[in-house]
Enzyme design. Structure first.
Site, short mmCIF file in Angstrom:
data_model
loop_
_atom_site.label_atom_id
_atom_site.label_comp_id
_atom_site.label_asym_id
_atom_site.label_seq_id
_atom_site.Cartn_x
_atom_site.Cartn_y
_atom_site.Cartn_z
N LYS A 110 2.90 2.17 -5.16
CA LYS A 110 3.98 1.88 -6.11
C LYS A 110 3.19 1.58 -7.41
CE LYS A 110 4.42 -2.96 -4.27
NZ LYS A 110 3.58 -2.59 -3.09
N ARG A 147 0.77 -1.21 -0.08
CA ARG A 147 -0.11 0.03 -0.06
C ARG A 147 0.74 1.30 0.14
NH1 ARG A 147 -2.71 -2.70 -2.12
NH2 ARG A 147 -4.61 -3.86 -1.04
N HIS A 160 -7.98 -3.90 -9.29
CA HIS A 160 -6.89 -3.55 -10.02
C HIS A 160 -7.33 -3.36 -11.52
CE1 HIS A 160 -2.85 -3.23 -8.34
NE2 HIS A 160 -3.40 -3.71 -7.10
N ARG A 161 -8.12 -4.43 -11.82
CA ARG A 161 -8.70 -4.55 -13.29
C ARG A 161 -9.43 -3.23 -13.72
NH1 ARG A 161 -7.85 -9.00 -16.39
NH2 ARG A 161 -7.07 -10.93 -15.53
N ALA A 162 -10.73 -3.01 -12.69
CA ALA A 162 -11.44 -1.80 -12.75
C ALA A 162 -10.76 -0.42 -12.80
CB ALA A 162 -12.45 -1.82 -11.52
N ARG A 163 -9.55 -0.36 -12.38
CA ARG A 163 -8.80 0.85 -12.46
C ARG A 163 -8.21 1.12 -13.75
NH1 ARG A 163 -5.06 0.62 -7.62
NH2 ARG A 163 -3.26 0.09 -9.19
N ARG A 164 -8.20 -0.10 -14.47
CA ARG A 164 -7.42 0.23 -15.86
C ARG A 164 -8.32 -0.23 -17.02
NH1 ARG A 164 -4.84 -3.73 -13.09
NH2 ARG A 164 -5.30 -5.24 -14.47
N ALA A 196 -0.16 -9.22 -15.25
CA ALA A 196 -0.44 -9.71 -13.87
C ALA A 196 0.00 -10.95 -13.43
CB ALA A 196 -2.14 -9.47 -13.89
#
EC number: 2.7.1.156
Length: 170
Positions: free
Chosen positions: A12, A9, A47-51, A31
Site C-alpha cells: 500500500k 506488507r 522508508h526515508r531512504a526510499r524517498r 510520517a
C-alpha cells in the site's frame, strides 16, 4: 483525495508513493510513526531512504490535521499511516479521540492539493482478545468508513495489487 487501505506488507505504501510521484513535485510525506525501538527506527530509516528529493518529510505523530492544513497550496501530500496516528492519539490519555478524528476529516476536506492517505485494514482478522485492541480495530473501522465517504477514490491493496473500491483508476 485518495484513501489507500491494505494489510501489513501489502504494498500500500509503495502504491501510494506512486500516486503522489505521478504529480509534479516537490512532494510532502507526512510520517506518523514514532521510533520507540530499534526495529521501528530501522523501518523509518528504510522508508526515508526510499524517498530521496524532491520528497520532503514532515513528522506528525499526533497533530496530523495541522500538518495537512499547513501544506502549501497545490503540493501533493502523502500521509503514512493513519493507523499509527490513531494509535498515537488513543495512547495519549489527554487526547479527545472524537475531536481529533473530526479535525482530521476537516483538514482532509480543506486540503489545498492532492492528498493520499495510507492506512492498515485491520478488520479482516479475528476478534482481538483484549479491550484496547478491540477498541482500536473498531475505531480504525469507523475512521476508514468516514474517510472513504469523503474520498474521491478508495483503493484496497492486496499482494501488491490495487483494487479500486471507489472512483477512477489512477
Amino acid at each position: 483525495m485518495t484513501l489507500v487501505l491494505g494489510g501489513a506488507r501489502s504494498g500500500k505504501s509503495r502504491y501510494a508513493e506512486g500516486l503522489i510521484e505521478a504529480q509534479p513535485g516537490p512532494w510532502l510525506y507526512v510520517a506518523t510513526a514514532q521510533g520507540w525501538d530499534d526495529e521501528m527506527r530501522e523501518r523509518i530509516a528504510q522508508h526515508r531512504a526510499r524517498r530521496p528529493p524532491p520528497w520532503v518529510t514532515a513528522d506528525a505523530p499526533r497533530d496530523l490535521p495541522a500538518v495537512i492544513r499547513r501544506a502549501p497550496p497545490g503540493r501533493p501530500v502523502l500521509v503514512d499511516c493513519l493507523t499509527l496516528w490513531l494509535t498515537n492519539v488513543m495512547l495519549d490519555e489527554a487526547a479527545d479521540l472524537p475531536a481529533a478524528t473530526d479535525a482530521l476529516l476537516e483538514s482532509c476536506r480543506a486540503a489545498a492539493g492532492p492528498l493520499v492517505l495510507v492506512s492498515n485494514e485491520v478488520g479482516f482478522g479475528i476478534v482481538p482478545e483484549n479491550a484496547l485492541a478491540r477498541r482500536f480495530r473498531d475505531e480504525a473501522g469507523r475512521l476508514h468508513q468516514r474517510l472513504a465517504a469523503l474520498a474521491d477514490r478508495v483503493v484496497l491493496v492486496v499482494a501488491g495489487l490495487p483494487m479500486i473500491l471507489k472512483g477512477d483508476h489512477a
